[in-house]
Scaffold this motif. Structure first.
Motif, PDB file in Angstrom:
ATOM      1  N   LYS A  50       0.818  -1.216   0.000  1.00  0.00           N
ATOM      2  CA  LYS A  50       0.000   0.000   0.000  1.00  0.00           C
ATOM      3  C   LYS A  50       0.852   1.267   0.000  1.00  0.00           C
ATOM      4  O   LYS A  50       0.387   2.327  -0.404  1.00  0.00           O
ATOM      5  CB  LYS A  50      -0.930   0.015   1.213  1.00  0.00           C
ATOM      6  CG  LYS A  50      -2.006  -1.038   1.166  1.00  0.00           C
ATOM      7  CD  LYS A  50      -2.831  -1.009   2.440  1.00  0.00           C
ATOM      8  CE  LYS A  50      -3.821  -2.157   2.478  1.00  0.00           C
ATOM      9  NZ  LYS A  50      -4.558  -2.186   3.749  1.00  0.00           N
ATOM     10  N   VAL A  51       2.089   1.166   0.467  1.00  0.00           N
ATOM     11  CA  VAL A  51       2.969   2.339   0.543  1.00  0.00           C
ATOM     12  C   VAL A  51       3.687   2.498  -0.795  1.00  0.00           C
ATOM     13  O   VAL A  51       4.410   1.609  -1.230  1.00  0.00           O
ATOM     14  CB  VAL A  51       4.002   2.197   1.685  1.00  0.00           C
ATOM     15  CG1 VAL A  51       4.896   3.424   1.750  1.00  0.00           C
ATOM     16  CG2 VAL A  51       3.298   1.960   3.012  1.00  0.00           C
ATOM     17  N   GLU A  52       3.474   3.633  -1.442  1.00  0.00           N
ATOM     18  CA  GLU A  52       4.108   3.932  -2.734  1.00  0.00           C
ATOM     19  C   GLU A  52       5.403   4.689  -2.490  1.00  0.00           C
ATOM     20  O   GLU A  52       5.407   5.910  -2.302  1.00  0.00           O
ATOM     21  CB  GLU A  52       3.178   4.776  -3.602  1.00  0.00           C
ATOM     22  CG  GLU A  52       1.954   4.050  -4.080  1.00  0.00           C
ATOM     23  CD  GLU A  52       2.181   3.283  -5.374  1.00  0.00           C
ATOM     24  OE1 GLU A  52       3.105   3.622  -6.143  1.00  0.00           O
ATOM     25  OE2 GLU A  52       1.415   2.346  -5.606  1.00  0.00           O
ATOM     26  N   LEU A  53       6.518   3.963  -2.445  1.00  0.00           N
ATOM     27  CA  LEU A  53       7.843   4.561  -2.321  1.00  0.00           C
ATOM     28  C   LEU A  53       8.413   4.678  -3.721  1.00  0.00           C
ATOM     29  O   LEU A  53       8.607   3.661  -4.408  1.00  0.00           O
ATOM     30  CB  LEU A  53       8.743   3.686  -1.440  1.00  0.00           C
ATOM     31  CG  LEU A  53       8.425   3.730   0.044  1.00  0.00           C
ATOM     32  CD1 LEU A  53       8.873   2.460   0.733  1.00  0.00           C
ATOM     33  CD2 LEU A  53       9.084   4.941   0.668  1.00  0.00           C
ATOM     34  N   ARG A  54       8.664   5.915  -4.154  1.00  0.00           N
ATOM     35  CA  ARG A  54       9.106   6.155  -5.528  1.00  0.00           C
ATOM     36  C   ARG A  54      10.385   6.978  -5.557  1.00  0.00           C
ATOM     37  O   ARG A  54      10.666   7.762  -4.642  1.00  0.00           O
ATOM     38  CB  ARG A  54       8.041   6.920  -6.302  1.00  0.00           C
ATOM     39  CG  ARG A  54       6.683   6.248  -6.392  1.00  0.00           C
ATOM     40  CD  ARG A  54       6.690   5.066  -7.351  1.00  0.00           C
ATOM     41  NE  ARG A  54       5.360   4.527  -7.534  1.00  0.00           N
ATOM     42  CZ  ARG A  54       4.699   4.555  -8.688  1.00  0.00           C
ATOM     43  NH1 ARG A  54       5.232   5.098  -9.764  1.00  0.00           N
ATOM     44  NH2 ARG A  54       3.494   4.029  -8.761  1.00  0.00           N
ATOM     45  N   VAL A  55      11.141   6.828  -6.638  1.00  0.00           N
ATOM     46  CA  VAL A  55      12.368   7.596  -6.852  1.00  0.00           C
ATOM     47  C   VAL A  55      12.036   8.894  -7.576  1.00  0.00           C
ATOM     48  O   VAL A  55      11.265   8.897  -8.537  1.00  0.00           O
ATOM     49  CB  VAL A  55      13.375   6.780  -7.696  1.00  0.00           C
ATOM     50  CG1 VAL A  55      14.577   7.632  -8.085  1.00  0.00           C
ATOM     51  CG2 VAL A  55      13.823   5.557  -6.939  1.00  0.00           C
TER      52      VAL A  55
END
Length: 112
Positions: free
Chosen positions: A11-16
């Motif tokens: 559920k956590v959207e960790l993006r660069v």
């Protein structure tokens, strides 16, 4: 420490993203910068308040890759509407060091 399921993690959207600009956030209660971070064409540019002044100067942040949570709700921080949460770790003195990829990664790539 609480255990979570893999579905919770997904559920956590960790993006660069790449820092386009960084300036002192004069209205912040604690020393901070306002960052404008480009997450690529899908997500675009988002603003964030980051308390990373102990280890970084604004001019050294421009062009750097960062990892941020992009699916939290926007948060009002003084006069700034923060649109993402740039991630980092507290060092031994409590100052924040950025969580960053160790090589060039396409903007918007998701941490898995």
């Amino acid at each position: 420490m609480e255990t979570i399921s893999f579905d919770d993690f997904l559920k956590v959207e960790l993006r660069v993203g790449r820092v386009l600009s960084a300036e002192p956030f004069a209205q912040a209660r604690k020393p901070a910068y306002v960052l404008h971070v480009d997450f690529g064409p899908e997500l675009g540019v988002r603003k964030s308040s980051a308390q990373i002044t102990a280890h970084y100067r604004p001019e050294d942040l421009v062009g750097r890759l960062v990892v941020a949570v992009v699916n939290f709700p926007d948060k009002q921080i003084g006069p700034l509407m923060s649109e993402c949460l740039v991630t980092g770790f507290h060092d031994a003195d409590g100052a924040v060091a950025l969580c960053v990829p160790d090589r060039d990664i396409p903007l918007g790539a998701r941490l898995l």
